[in-house]
Design a protein around this motif. Structure first.
Motif, PDB file in Angstrom:
ATOM      1  N   GLU A 149       0.836  -1.204   0.000  1.00 33.18           N
ATOM      2  CA  GLU A 149       0.000   0.000   0.000  1.00 33.18           C
ATOM      3  C   GLU A 149       0.877   1.262   0.000  1.00 33.18           C
ATOM      4  O   GLU A 149       0.627   2.204  -0.753  1.00 33.18           O
ATOM      5  N   THR A 150       1.930   1.261   0.830  1.00 36.02           N
ATOM      6  CA  THR A 150       2.831   2.425   0.899  1.00 36.02           C
ATOM      7  C   THR A 150       3.550   2.607  -0.436  1.00 36.02           C
ATOM      8  O   THR A 150       3.726   3.719  -0.915  1.00 36.02           O
ATOM      9  N   PHE A 151       3.954   1.500  -1.028  1.00 33.38           N
ATOM     10  CA  PHE A 151       4.624   1.552  -2.330  1.00 33.38           C
ATOM     11  C   PHE A 151       3.699   2.181  -3.378  1.00 33.38           C
ATOM     12  O   PHE A 151       4.092   3.085  -4.109  1.00 33.38           O
ATOM     13  N   PHE A 152       2.457   1.707  -3.416  1.00 29.50           N
ATOM     14  CA  PHE A 152       1.487   2.238  -4.371  1.00 29.50           C
ATOM     15  C   PHE A 152       1.268   3.738  -4.141  1.00 29.50           C
ATOM     16  O   PHE A 152       1.261   4.535  -5.087  1.00 29.50           O
ATOM     17  N   MET A 153       1.128   4.112  -2.861  1.00 28.88           N
ATOM     18  CA  MET A 153       0.905   5.533  -2.561  1.00 28.88           C
ATOM     19  C   MET A 153       2.126   6.367  -2.929  1.00 28.88           C
ATOM     20  O   MET A 153       1.991   7.486  -3.435  1.00 28.88           O
ATOM     21  N   ALA A 154       3.335   5.806  -2.696  1.00 30.16           N
ATOM     22  CA  ALA A 154       4.564   6.539  -3.039  1.00 30.16           C
ATOM     23  C   ALA A 154       4.636   6.780  -4.545  1.00 30.16           C
ATOM     24  O   ALA A 154       5.020   7.863  -5.000  1.00 30.16           O
ATOM     25  N   ILE A 155       4.255   5.774  -5.335  1.00 31.37           N
ATOM     26  CA  ILE A 155       4.269   5.924  -6.798  1.00 31.37           C
ATOM     27  C   ILE A 155       3.281   7.010  -7.221  1.00 31.37           C
ATOM     28  O   ILE A 155       3.619   7.913  -8.007  1.00 31.37           O
ATOM     29  N   MET A 156       2.065   6.961  -6.696  1.00 32.85           N
ATOM     30  CA  MET A 156       1.041   7.941  -7.096  1.00 32.85           C
ATOM     31  C   MET A 156       1.437   9.353  -6.665  1.00 32.85           C
ATOM     32  O   MET A 156       1.250  10.324  -7.400  1.00 32.85           O
ATOM     33  N   MET A 157       1.997   9.463  -5.463  1.00 36.86           N
ATOM     34  CA  MET A 157       2.413  10.790  -4.984  1.00 36.86           C
ATOM     35  C   MET A 157       3.578  11.326  -5.815  1.00 36.86           C
ATOM     36  O   MET A 157       3.647  12.527  -6.081  1.00 36.86           O
ATOM     37  N   SER A 158       4.474  10.446  -6.233  1.00 40.34           N
ATOM     38  CA  SER A 158       5.593  10.878  -7.091  1.00 40.34           C
ATOM     39  C   SER A 158       5.055  11.368  -8.435  1.00 40.34           C
ATOM     40  O   SER A 158       5.534  12.375  -8.974  1.00 40.34           O
ATOM     41  N   ILE A 159       4.059  10.658  -8.982  1.00 38.97           N
ATOM     42  CA  ILE A 159       3.458  11.087 -10.254  1.00 38.97           C
ATOM     43  C   ILE A 159       2.857  12.483 -10.089  1.00 38.97           C
ATOM     44  O   ILE A 159       3.046  13.363 -10.940  1.00 38.97           O
ATOM     45  N   CYS A 160       2.155  12.711  -8.979  1.00 44.30           N
ATOM     46  CA  CYS A 160       1.522  14.029  -8.748  1.00 44.30           C
ATOM     47  C   CYS A 160       2.586  15.121  -8.635  1.00 44.30           C
ATOM     48  O   CYS A 160       2.433  16.217  -9.193  1.00 44.30           O
ATOM     49  N   LEU A 161       3.666  14.804  -7.922  1.00 42.68           N
ATOM     50  CA  LEU A 161       4.707  15.812  -7.701  1.00 42.68           C
ATOM     51  C   LEU A 161       5.486  16.109  -8.986  1.00 42.68           C
ATOM     52  O   LEU A 161       5.678  17.272  -9.362  1.00 42.68           O
ATOM     53  N   LEU A 162       5.888  15.046  -9.691  1.00 45.73           N
ATOM     54  CA  LEU A 162       6.649  15.235 -10.935  1.00 45.73           C
ATOM     55  C   LEU A 162       5.770  15.870 -12.017  1.00 45.73           C
ATOM     56  O   LEU A 162       6.235  16.726 -12.776  1.00 45.73           O
ATOM     57  N   GLY A 163       4.496  15.445 -12.076  1.00 42.13           N
ATOM     58  CA  GLY A 163       3.559  16.022 -13.054  1.00 42.13           C
ATOM     59  C   GLY A 163       3.360  17.502 -12.809  1.00 42.13           C
ATOM     60  O   GLY A 163       3.327  18.311 -13.754  1.00 42.13           O
ATOM     61  N   PHE A 164       3.262  17.885 -11.525  1.00 42.63           N
ATOM     62  CA  PHE A 164       3.107  19.301 -11.182  1.00 42.63           C
ATOM     63  C   PHE A 164       4.336  20.095 -11.622  1.00 42.63           C
ATOM     64  O   PHE A 164       4.215  21.178 -12.218  1.00 42.63           O
ATOM     65  N   MET A 165       5.536  19.538 -11.394  1.00 46.60           N
ATOM     66  CA  MET A 165       6.767  20.247 -11.784  1.00 46.60           C
ATOM     67  C   MET A 165       6.828  20.392 -13.312  1.00 46.60           C
ATOM     68  O   MET A 165       7.175  21.461 -13.831  1.00 46.60           O
ATOM     69  N   TYR A 166       6.478  19.339 -14.023  1.00 48.46           N
ATOM     70  CA  TYR A 166       6.477  19.376 -15.497  1.00 48.46           C
ATOM     71  C   TYR A 166       5.507  20.448 -16.011  1.00 48.46           C
ATOM     72  O   TYR A 166       5.862  21.270 -16.869  1.00 48.46           O
ATOM     73  N   CYS A 167       4.278  20.447 -15.469  1.00 45.79           N
ATOM     74  CA  CYS A 167       3.268  21.420 -15.935  1.00 45.79           C
ATOM     75  C   CYS A 167       3.688  22.851 -15.602  1.00 45.79           C
ATOM     76  O   CYS A 167       3.427  23.774 -16.382  1.00 45.79           O
ATOM     77  N   THR A 168       4.334  23.026 -14.444  1.00 45.22           N
ATOM     78  CA  THR A 168       4.777  24.376 -14.063  1.00 45.22           C
ATOM     79  C   THR A 168       5.811  24.892 -15.068  1.00 45.22           C
ATOM     80  O   THR A 168       5.708  26.031 -15.548  1.00 45.22           O
TER      81      THR A 168
END
Ligand SMILES: [Zn+2]
Ligand SMILES: [Zn+2]
Length: 283
Positions: free
Chosen positions: A188-207
């Motif tokens: 569960e932590t692994f899955f959440m870490a992956i999703m949170m990384s996607i949100c963080l990296l996606g935000f940086m890319y869009c910015t």
């Protein structure tokens, strides 16, 4: 002015990238509303789920509407008849075997000349140009808002996982796959870490994309013109530059990609600073 492309994708890999990209946006939405929000509700009974579901759904619909408009809008000259004699500022495109207007360039991925070509967007496999710039920016802008929203909702759980700099948290943060395979991190932590990384990296890319392209649009120039330090004459002032890209309703067009806003130009002839209307010069 807006025609329809005959085929959505020319190659199989374009279809795969598109499906992964749109699938990730849907996965982030489902992750927030089926995993993160119930966790927040469990720890804070006053949390109003409905407001977040409403705004989150509106933003996701806006992302998909932008993608759809971007996909179906023809960025070429379409069926318009171009002059047979080379005019001032025009070039002959050997690939299209036709004269190409100023600011247009041949895209070797789309295999077409694109009016006021900016760049080829690999996420949607379409060129960003005169007719599609509005939808590209709308897509990136709505993704940016969605990812800010997701990162704010995720904050408590990012903090929970990463607050202590232990070997376990560092491995989970930087190499979640390894942490999971070594059994250090639960599934569960692994899955959440992956999703949170996607949100963080996606935000940086869009910015980065918004800052770069927003600056170009404000200056009335394309990516190519900025890189080559040309096209200064197309800068008509910030307000007029925004009108050229977002259309006559440029003040409201950013709210949704389906708000009608006809473009003032045809993508072939462009007002320039010396020949621009008087009201545009002073803005
Ligand atoms: Zn061409
Ligand atoms: Zn292209």
């Amino acid at each position: 002015m807006e025609g329809k492309s005959k085929k959505l994708f020319r190659r199989g890999n374009e279809r795969i990238i598109f499906c992964v990209f749109t699938g990730i946006m849907l996965a982030v939405y489902l992750f927030e509303f089926f995993i993160i929000i119930p966790k927040i509700e469990a720890s804070d009974p006053s949390f109003n789920r409905n407001i977040h579901v409403f705004f989150g759904t509106i933003i996701l619909i806006n992302v998909y509407l932008s993608v759809w408009k971007f996909l179906v809008t023809d960025a070429t000259s379409g069926s318009r008849v171009l002059p047979s004699a080379l005019e001032n500022g025009w070039r002959y495109c050997w690939r299209c075997e036709a004269n190409s207007p100023p600011r247009s360039h041949h895209c070797f991925i789309c295999d077409k000349c694109i009016l006021m070509r900016d760049h080829h967007c690999h996420l949607v496999s379409r060129c960003v140009g005169h007719a599609t710039m509005r939808y590209f920016i709308s897509m990136i802008f709505n993704m940016w808002i969605a990812l800010i929203y997701a990162n704010v909702l995720n904050f408590d759980f990012v903090h929970e996982v990463y607050h202590s700099f232990t070997a376990k948290s560092l491995l989970t943060m930087f190499v979640p796959w390894l942490a999971w395979l070594l059994g250090i991190t639960e599934s569960e932590t692994f899955f959440m870490a992956i999703m949170m990384s996607i949100c963080l990296l996606g935000f940086m890319y869009c910015t980065v994309m918004l800052v770069w392209h927003g600056r170009n649009i404000a200056r009335g120039r394309t990516n190519h013109e900025m890189n080559k330090s040309i096209g200064f004459n197309y800068d008509l002032g910030v307000a007029e530059n925004l009108r050229q890209v977002f259309g006559e309703n440029w003040k409201y067009a950013w709210i949704s990609p389906i708000i009608p806003s006809s473009l003032p130009g045809d993508g072939i002839n462009f007002p320039q600073r010396m020949s621009a209307p008087q009201e545009a010069k002073g803005i």
